[in-house]
Design a protein around this motif. Structure first.
Motif, PDB file in Angstrom:
ATOM      1  N   LYS A 165      28.183  66.583  97.937  1.00 17.55           N
ATOM      2  CA  LYS A 165      27.137  65.674  98.402  1.00 17.55           C
ATOM      3  C   LYS A 165      26.657  66.116  99.784  1.00 17.55           C
ATOM      4  O   LYS A 165      27.459  66.537 100.610  1.00 17.55           O
ATOM      5  CB  LYS A 165      27.702  64.254  98.466  1.00 17.55           C
ATOM      6  N   PHE A 166      25.364  66.011  99.991  1.00 17.08           N
ATOM      7  CA  PHE A 166      24.799  66.412 101.287  1.00 17.08           C
ATOM      8  C   PHE A 166      25.123  65.383 102.348  1.00 17.08           C
ATOM      9  O   PHE A 166      24.779  64.221 102.238  1.00 17.08           O
ATOM     10  CB  PHE A 166      23.284  66.583 101.143  1.00 17.08           C
ATOM     11  N   ASN A 167      25.848  65.831 103.351  1.00 15.90           N
ATOM     12  CA  ASN A 167      26.189  64.955 104.473  1.00 15.90           C
ATOM     13  C   ASN A 167      25.444  65.419 105.709  1.00 15.90           C
ATOM     14  O   ASN A 167      25.858  66.371 106.351  1.00 15.90           O
ATOM     15  CB  ASN A 167      27.699  65.007 104.727  1.00 15.90           C
ATOM     16  N   PRO A 168      24.330  64.781 106.010  1.00 19.30           N
ATOM     17  CA  PRO A 168      23.515  65.303 107.102  1.00 19.30           C
ATOM     18  C   PRO A 168      24.225  65.223 108.445  1.00 19.30           C
ATOM     19  O   PRO A 168      25.030  64.323 108.674  1.00 19.30           O
ATOM     20  CB  PRO A 168      22.275  64.397 107.095  1.00 19.30           C
ATOM     21  N   ILE A 193      23.499  64.454 112.121  1.00 19.10           N
ATOM     22  CA  ILE A 193      22.462  63.846 112.938  1.00 19.10           C
ATOM     23  C   ILE A 193      22.976  63.743 114.372  1.00 19.10           C
ATOM     24  O   ILE A 193      24.127  63.356 114.593  1.00 19.10           O
ATOM     25  CB  ILE A 193      22.091  62.452 112.398  1.00 19.10           C
ATOM     26  N   PRO A 222      26.460  54.331 108.557  1.00 17.83           N
ATOM     27  CA  PRO A 222      26.845  55.690 108.163  1.00 17.83           C
ATOM     28  C   PRO A 222      27.424  56.488 109.327  1.00 17.83           C
ATOM     29  O   PRO A 222      26.962  56.337 110.457  1.00 17.83           O
ATOM     30  CB  PRO A 222      25.529  56.328 107.705  1.00 17.83           C
ATOM     31  N   ASN A 241      27.257  59.564 110.073  1.00 18.36           N
ATOM     32  CA  ASN A 241      26.663  60.893 110.246  1.00 18.36           C
ATOM     33  C   ASN A 241      26.183  61.181 111.659  1.00 18.36           C
ATOM     34  O   ASN A 241      25.880  62.314 111.984  1.00 18.36           O
ATOM     35  CB  ASN A 241      25.463  61.062 109.304  1.00 18.36           C
ATOM     36  N   VAL A 242      26.063  60.137 112.478  1.00 16.38           N
ATOM     37  CA  VAL A 242      25.498  60.354 113.799  1.00 16.38           C
ATOM     38  C   VAL A 242      26.562  60.785 114.791  1.00 16.38           C
ATOM     39  O   VAL A 242      27.588  60.129 114.945  1.00 16.38           O
ATOM     40  CB  VAL A 242      24.807  59.080 114.313  1.00 16.38           C
ATOM     41  N   THR A 253      21.458  70.913 113.659  1.00 11.68           N
ATOM     42  CA  THR A 253      21.444  69.521 113.190  1.00 11.68           C
ATOM     43  C   THR A 253      20.328  69.356 112.167  1.00 11.68           C
ATOM     44  O   THR A 253      19.377  70.115 112.137  1.00 11.68           O
ATOM     45  CB  THR A 253      21.181  68.526 114.331  1.00 11.68           C
ATOM     46  N   ASP A 254      20.453  68.318 111.353  1.00  7.67           N
ATOM     47  CA  ASP A 254      19.415  68.052 110.355  1.00  7.67           C
ATOM     48  C   ASP A 254      18.412  67.011 110.847  1.00  7.67           C
ATOM     49  O   ASP A 254      17.309  66.901 110.325  1.00  7.67           O
ATOM     50  CB  ASP A 254      20.046  67.568 109.051  1.00  7.67           C
ATOM     51  N   GLY A 255      18.810  66.239 111.846  1.00  3.13           N
ATOM     52  CA  GLY A 255      17.895  65.231 112.367  1.00  3.13           C
ATOM     53  C   GLY A 255      18.306  64.796 113.763  1.00  3.13           C
ATOM     54  O   GLY A 255      19.466  64.920 114.138  1.00  3.13           O
TER      55      GLY A 255
END
Lengths: 170, 67
Positions: free
Chosen positions: B4-7, B9, B33, B35-36, B60-62
C-alpha cells in the motif's frame, strides 16, 4: 507565497495540490485532524511523486527541482515576491483573487525564464558536453530562448563551446 | 510488490498555532493519519519557498504548511 510556490511547482511539473498552506489555531484540534486527514487522502489519491527507489541524482524531476532551487536562491525572484507584497500592503487588498492576478501578472514570466535559465546551466554542467539542440529538446522551451541564455553564460565565461557542443568551464 | 502506498508528508507547523493544535488533538485522542513528519517552527512567517522545493528534492510526496 502560496500562489507563488504553486506557480513554481506547476512550472517544474509537480501537481500543485501536493502543497497546501492552512490555518488552525491552538484550540482547533478537530480542525487540524480534518486538515491532515484530507491532505493525506489527497496525496494518497495523487500517488507517489517518484518511482519506488526514491531520489536519484539524475532523474528529470530532480534536475527541474534543483533548477528551481537555484532560481529561488537568487535575488530576482525573491525581490519580485517582496515587491509584490509591498504592493498588497499599499492597496490593503489581500483577497485570493487579487493575489492570484498579481502573481500571474508580475511573476509568472520571470518564474519561467529564471527556472529555464538555471536549468540550462545545470544541464550543461551535469550532462555536458551537450549539443544545443539536445539541450533545447530536454528543457522543452524555444531554441531562441536557450540560445540567449547560453550566449549570456558564454559571455560570463561559465560555458564554452567546442566542436558544436557546450560544456561548463572548470 | 502490492504494497500500500504510504505517502511521506512533511509538515511545517507554527509553534503557537498548528503545532499546539496537533498537541491538543493528541491529548484529546483524536485519530489522524501518521504520514506527517512534523517540523516545528517558531512562526510560519519564517517559511521560505526554498524549504518547500528542498522538501520535494529529498523525496517527500507532499508538503503541509500549518499556521
Amino acid at each position: 507565497m502560496e500562489e507563488f510556490v504553486r506557480k513554481i511547482l506547476a512550472k517544474i511539473g509537480i501537481d500543485s495540490d501536493r502543497f497546501v498552506l492552512k490555518w488552525a489555531s491552538a484550540a482547533e484540534g478537530p480542525r487540524f485532524v480534518k486538515l491532515i486527514t484530507d491532505f493525506t487522502d489527497r496525496i494518497k489519491s495523487l500517488g507517489p511523486l517518484r518511482e519506488p527507489g526514491g531520489v536519484s541524482k539524475d532523474d528529470e524531476l530532480q534536475i527541474k527541482l534543483l533548477a528551481a532551487r537555484s532560481a529561488l536562491e537568487k535575488a530576482k525572484l525573491r525581490t519580485g515576491l517582496g515587491n509584490l507584497t509591498k504592493g498588497f500592503r499599499k492597496e490593503g487588498d489581500y483577497s485570493d483573487q487579487q493575489i492570484k492576478d498579481k502573481v500571474n501578472e508580475k511573476l509568472t514570466k520571470s518564474i519561467g525564464t529564471e527556472i529555464d535559465r538555471n536549468e540550462t546551466l545545470l544541464r550543461i554542467q551535469k550532462q555536458g558536453p551537450i549539443a544545443i539542440d539536445d539541450l533545447t529538446e530536454k528543457i522543452g522551451v524555444s531554441g531562441t530562448d536557450v540560445e540567449k541564455y547560453v550566449a549570456a553564460f558564454r559571455k560570463k565565461g561559465l560555458v564554452v563551446k567546442a566542436e558544436g557542443r557546450l560544456s561548463a568551464t572548470k | 510488490m502490492g504494497q500500500k502506498f504510504n505517502p511521506k508528508i512533511l509538515g511545517f507547523m507554527c509553534n503557537w498555532c498548528c503545532y499546539a493544535a496537533a498537541d491538543s488533538a493528541g491529548v484529546a485522542r483524536y485519530q489522524y493519519p501518521p504520514n506527517v513528519r512534523t517540523i516545528r517552527m517558531m512562526c510560519t512567517g519564517r517559511m521560505d519557498p526554498l524549504f518547500i522545493i528542498d522538501a520535494f528534492c529529498v523525496g517527500t510526496d507532499g508538503v503541509f504548511v500549518g499556521g
